[in-house]
Write a protein that holds these residues in place. Structure first.
Motif, mmCIF file in Angstrom:
data_model
loop_
_atom_site.group_PDB
_atom_site.id
_atom_site.type_symbol
_atom_site.label_atom_id
_atom_site.label_comp_id
_atom_site.label_asym_id
_atom_site.label_seq_id
_atom_site.Cartn_x
_atom_site.Cartn_y
_atom_site.Cartn_z
ATOM 1 N N VAL A 96 12.210 4.842 12.936
ATOM 2 C CA VAL A 96 13.132 4.036 12.122
ATOM 3 C C VAL A 96 13.631 4.841 10.925
ATOM 4 N N GLY A 97 12.722 5.480 10.226
ATOM 5 C CA GLY A 97 13.105 6.301 9.083
ATOM 6 C C GLY A 97 12.970 5.565 7.768
ATOM 7 N N PRO A 98 12.654 6.291 6.688
ATOM 8 C CA PRO A 98 12.426 5.652 5.398
ATOM 9 C C PRO A 98 13.654 4.986 4.812
ATOM 10 N N ASN A 99 14.849 5.481 5.125
ATOM 11 C CA ASN A 99 16.033 4.857 4.546
ATOM 12 C C ASN A 99 16.206 3.432 5.071
ATOM 13 N N ARG A 100 15.925 3.231 6.366
ATOM 14 C CA ARG A 100 16.046 1.900 6.947
ATOM 15 C C ARG A 100 14.853 1.013 6.598
ATOM 16 N N MET A 101 13.760 1.624 6.138
ATOM 17 C CA MET A 101 12.581 0.841 5.748
ATOM 18 C C MET A 101 12.536 0.608 4.245
ATOM 19 N N PHE A 102 12.798 1.696 3.467
ATOM 20 C CA PHE A 102 12.604 1.623 2.020
ATOM 21 C C PHE A 102 13.853 1.954 1.206
ATOM 22 N N GLY A 103 14.870 2.518 1.868
ATOM 23 C CA GLY A 103 16.070 2.902 1.145
ATOM 24 C C GLY A 103 17.029 1.748 0.947
ATOM 25 N N GLY A 119 0.816 -1.205 0.000
ATOM 26 C CA GLY A 119 0.000 0.000 0.000
ATOM 27 C C GLY A 119 0.853 1.259 0.000
ATOM 28 N N TYR A 120 1.985 1.212 0.698
ATOM 29 C CA TYR A 120 2.906 2.347 0.650
ATOM 30 C C TYR A 120 3.454 2.523 -0.762
ATOM 31 N N GLY A 121 3.787 1.406 -1.418
ATOM 32 C CA GLY A 121 4.266 1.498 -2.798
ATOM 33 C C GLY A 121 3.220 2.100 -3.722
ATOM 34 N N ILE A 122 1.964 1.691 -3.548
ATOM 35 C CA ILE A 122 0.878 2.260 -4.345
ATOM 36 C C ILE A 122 0.764 3.757 -4.081
ATOM 37 N N GLY A 123 0.961 4.154 -2.827
ATOM 38 C CA GLY A 123 0.933 5.579 -2.499
ATOM 39 C C GLY A 123 2.048 6.347 -3.190
ATOM 40 N N PHE A 124 3.260 5.763 -3.250
ATOM 41 C CA PHE A 124 4.354 6.395 -3.985
ATOM 42 C C PHE A 124 3.969 6.584 -5.454
ATOM 43 N N ALA A 125 3.434 5.521 -6.037
ATOM 44 C CA ALA A 125 3.082 5.573 -7.456
ATOM 45 C C ALA A 125 1.962 6.560 -7.725
ATOM 46 N N ALA A 126 1.009 6.667 -6.803
ATOM 47 C CA ALA A 126 -0.133 7.567 -7.008
ATOM 48 C C ALA A 126 0.332 9.016 -7.133
ATOM 49 N N TYR A 157 14.422 -3.238 4.304
ATOM 50 C CA TYR A 157 13.866 -4.534 3.932
ATOM 51 C C TYR A 157 12.866 -4.395 2.789
ATOM 52 N N TYR A 158 12.261 -3.197 2.675
ATOM 53 C CA TYR A 158 11.253 -2.954 1.642
ATOM 54 C C TYR A 158 11.767 -1.990 0.569
ATOM 55 N N SER A 159 13.041 -2.065 0.268
ATOM 56 C CA SER A 159 13.654 -1.121 -0.676
ATOM 57 C C SER A 159 13.072 -1.222 -2.078
ATOM 58 N N ALA A 160 12.539 -2.386 -2.458
ATOM 59 C CA ALA A 160 11.973 -2.543 -3.802
ATOM 60 C C ALA A 160 10.811 -1.597 -4.047
#
Length: 744
Positions: A609-616, A394-401, A620-623
């Motif tokens: 935690v911060g987005p870099n440690r979550m998505f950067g 859902g976060y990825g969909i939010g980025f794309a939106a 773990y969810y960098s994709a």
């Protein structure tokens, strides 16, 4: 009474067809054909030979005349609006803390204020009063539709301020208090700062005919029903009688899903037929799974996520449901059952945070108790939080939106926006815009004053009251709100749906200031709510545009309601902390505060935690970062197809709507979407196409009547049963799919 009409000019059938097709596809023509010098234009004439809107959906609902003698900002308004706004803000904030909030819809307020206004028109003396050089009448004639609308615009601002979440999570989860004055300033500034951004967008989002704002049409239909005298000849039921009949039936029926047989609100066929199958529950649960073969027989549940389908055009309904099917019924089960990101260690649906082994994530153990900064040793011990696959994607969909929105607006609306920036005159406007020219517009310095004052007070609040957000962070949040107000406003104006800025604001400040949860949520609130309130004011101004309310009065009323409700929100929250110390705690079943728990989870993901440690690169969810690029690319092929094949279905595909439709899942329930889509097809496709006369006369009134009946019965149920602790315990009131257990 003085009705204003305007000169008529002819429009060919071909021109009208082009205009109508443009709005169906979501493209803006501005409602006219403009010559190169901007001075010549054509206007649409209705079947009576009168100038009217070029869009049928507007012609069916909005009058093309104006009575300039109707009173607006009267003494009666102030007598009604101020106390009702205070009372509503108190009640809404109180109910916000409940695990199951009680909603008070705008329709119920319209019903309450109408007889009060008529009563005041009868009892107030017909006398002129002077204060200095100002003179006004205590009773300027019958209670008018314009007064009625202004009262309800003021009271509609009485919702719960988003900044209350900051105050609540600081006290409940982070054990930090915010002084009362600091809480009031934080709430006031976050609520008002967006109003300063609305001024620039007025001529792009309010004046153009193609900026329809479909949800405004429901309100217009209700107000005209309440205040118009209808011809009852021809055997047709009047709109008022139809409204009262629907309200009564809706109110009586709602005792079933609201108290007697709650299961009909969230019917999960797979759970009923296979109650011992976990997979069936995961796929079919209305509230805890994917909603497959689920449906609702409760209008309140059906409209709880996306609002009334009768206020959304069919092309948007189709895009919304396509996004739901892709996200919920294709991507989520694929990812979950293939165990992507260890998905099967966690629930299939929900916004809770987990440790790697599936246990609850110990947020407070990671923080320094005084500074709320991240303790690196403790973080190394527990590792980053994990999410359900649906929550993560859902976060990825939010980025794309968000990225798709900017590209879509540039492709479809870029030339027209640039043209309007170059034009300083309002040539070529439709009948409603030219009727509104009889009223003075809101001066730009009003908007700039609100923006400047709110920004200055915001900086003071952030620096003095311990939000950890520096002055430059506040200015960046305001800049982001300003950047997105126009594109999101356009999407809301044509499709009744638009993405929020909560994800992108959390993302940006999380990278800049990792390990600062309060700074993160404060930045998010200023950026996200700044944009939201700018769009909200513009929508109210469009409603006033249709109802011919002086823009200055609309601005004053919205601001007054917002200031009153913000102060009341803070005082009620402070009261709740005093009388109920365990409010919002996990073990408080009645006062769990679901919204605050989701807000807290977001503060952990993006702030602690911060987005870099979550998505950067470390995450773990960098994709999911690739979704920004995917969203930016997706609108391009459909735009090219629509240009190459203008009669094809490609012209109806709106990628931002497809993606934004699922932005609230979770915690929004998946089971609402199929039922919402079915009702939307019935009313916005079948009836609009094959029963247009009935649809034009009754559809919006039906929607409002259903809301009104539910609102009345909800209050009765709360006062008679919920508030007194009366519960009906039987099979029909058991939870949806009890085999699944998860926190939302």
């Amino acid at each position: 009474m003085r009705d204003i009409t305007l000169p008529q000019r002819d429009t060919s059938v071909e021109e009208y067809d082009l205009l109508d097709e443009k709005i169906v596809s979501g493209k803006d023509t501005g409602g006219y054909q403009s010559s190169s010098d901007g001075d010549d234009y054509t206007v649409f004439k209705n079947e009576n030979g009168e100038e009217d809107s070029p869009y049928e959906v507007v012609r069916m609902t909005v009058s093309n005349k104006d009575d300039t003698t109707l009173p607006t900002l009267t003494v009666r308004f102030w007598i009604m609006a101020v106390p009702i706004t205070i009372a509503l803000a108190f009640v809404k904030q109180l109910f916000w803390f409940r695990t199951v909030p009680v909603g008070i819809s705008g329709v119920i307020i319209q019903l309450i204020t109408l007889p009060i206004g008529k009563f005041l028109a009868r009892v107030l003396p017909d006398k002129d009063v002077g204060i200095g050089r100002f003179r006004f009448s205590l009773n300027p004639g019958p209670f008018s539709v314009k007064e009625h609308l202004l009262v309800n615009v003021c009271t509609s601002a009485s919702g719960v301020a988003y900044a209350i979440d900051i105050i609540v999570i600081k006290r409940v989860f982070y054990q930090q208090d915010t002084p009362l004055l600091g809480s009031i300033l934080l709430t006031l500034t976050t609520q008002c700062i967006g109003y300063g951004l609305a001024g620039v967008c007025y001529k792009y989002l309010v004046r153009p005919a193609a900026m329809i704002w479909p949800m405004c049409l429901i309100d217009v239909a209700v107000y005209r029903t309440f205040h118009s005298q209808e011809d009852q000849s021809g055997g047709r039921m009047t709109r008022w009688r139809f409204f009262t009949m629907v309200t009564a039936i809706s109110g009586i029926y709602y005792f079933i899903p609201g108290f007697l047989f709650r299961m009909v609100s969230t019917v999960s066929v797979l759970c009923l037929t296979m109650p011992n199958s976990k997979v069936a529950s995961q796929l079919g649960s209305f509230t805890k799974g994917l909603g497959l073969l689920s449906f609702s027989l409760d209008w309140n549940t059906l409209t709880s996520v996306l609002g009334s389908p009768m206020g959304t055009p069919f092309w948007a309904i189709a895009n919304i449901f396509a996004g739901f099917v892709l996200f919920v019924w294709v991507i989520t089960p694929y990812g979950y059952f293939n165990n992507i990101w260890d998905a099967q260690n966690y629930s299939i649906f929900g916004s809770a945070l987990y440790s790697q082994n599936g246990s609850s994530y110990p947020v407070l153990a990671l923080l320094d108790k005084k500074t709320l900064a991240l303790d690196e040793l403790q973080y190394a011990k527990y590792g980053p939080p994990r999410m359900s696959f649906m929550f993560a994607i859902g976060y990825g969909i939010g980025f794309a939106a968000l990225s798709s929105l900017l590209v879509h607006i540039a492709l479809h609306y870029g030339p027209d926006i640039m043209r309007r920036f170059r034009e300083s005159r309002a040539s070529g406007d439709d009948v409603h815009a030219r009727l509104m020219d009889h009223y003075p517009t809101v001066p730009q310095w009003w908007y700039l004053t609100i923006l400047g004052l709110s920004t200055a007070l915001s900086i003071f609040t952030c620096e003095y009251y311990g939000t950890d957000l520096p002055w430059w962070g506040l200015l960046l949040a305001v800049a982001m709100a300003a950047l997105f107000t126009l594109p999101i406003g356009i999407l809301t104006a044509v499709a009744s749906i638009g993405p929020g800025l909560n994800i992108i604001t959390e993302f940006v400040i999380g990278f800049i200031m990792p390990g600062k949860p309060i700074a993160n949520v404060t930045f998010k609130t200023y950026g996200y709510i700044g944009m939201t309130h700018a769009v909200s004011l513009l929508q109210d101004l469009k409603l006033g545009h249709y109802m011919k309310i002086p823009p200055r009065h609309m601005f004053i009323v919205q601001l007054v309601g917002t200031v009153i409700s913000a102060i009341v929100n803070v005082l009620v929250a402070s009261m709740m902390f005093q009388i109920m110390p365990d409010v919002c705690h996990d073990d408080n079943e009645e006062w769990y505060c679901r919204g605050a728990h989701v807000f807290f989870s977001a503060s952990v993901i993006w702030g602690v935690v911060g987005p870099n440690r979550m998505f950067g690169s470390e995450g773990y969810y960098s994709a999911l970062m690739w979704f920004f690029l995917i969203g930016a690319v997706l609108p391009i092929p459909f735009w090219l197809l629509a240009r190459r094949y203008p009669k094809s279905i490609a012209k109806y595909i709106n990628i931002p709507v497809v993606l934004a439709s699922v932005g609230g899942i979770p915690p929004d329930y998946t089971g609402t979407f199929p039922s919402w889509f079915a009702v939307g097809v019935l009313f916005q496709y079948y009836l609009l196409r094959y029963r247009p006369a009935w649809s034009a006369r009754y559809s919006y009134i039906l929607s409002a009547g259903l809301d009104a009946g539910i609102a009345i019965t909800s209050i009765v149920i709360f006062l008679a049963f919920t508030n007194t602790g009366v519960k009906l315990r039987w099979w029909g009131n058991t939870p949806d799919c009890p085999l699944l257990e998860n926190k939302l």
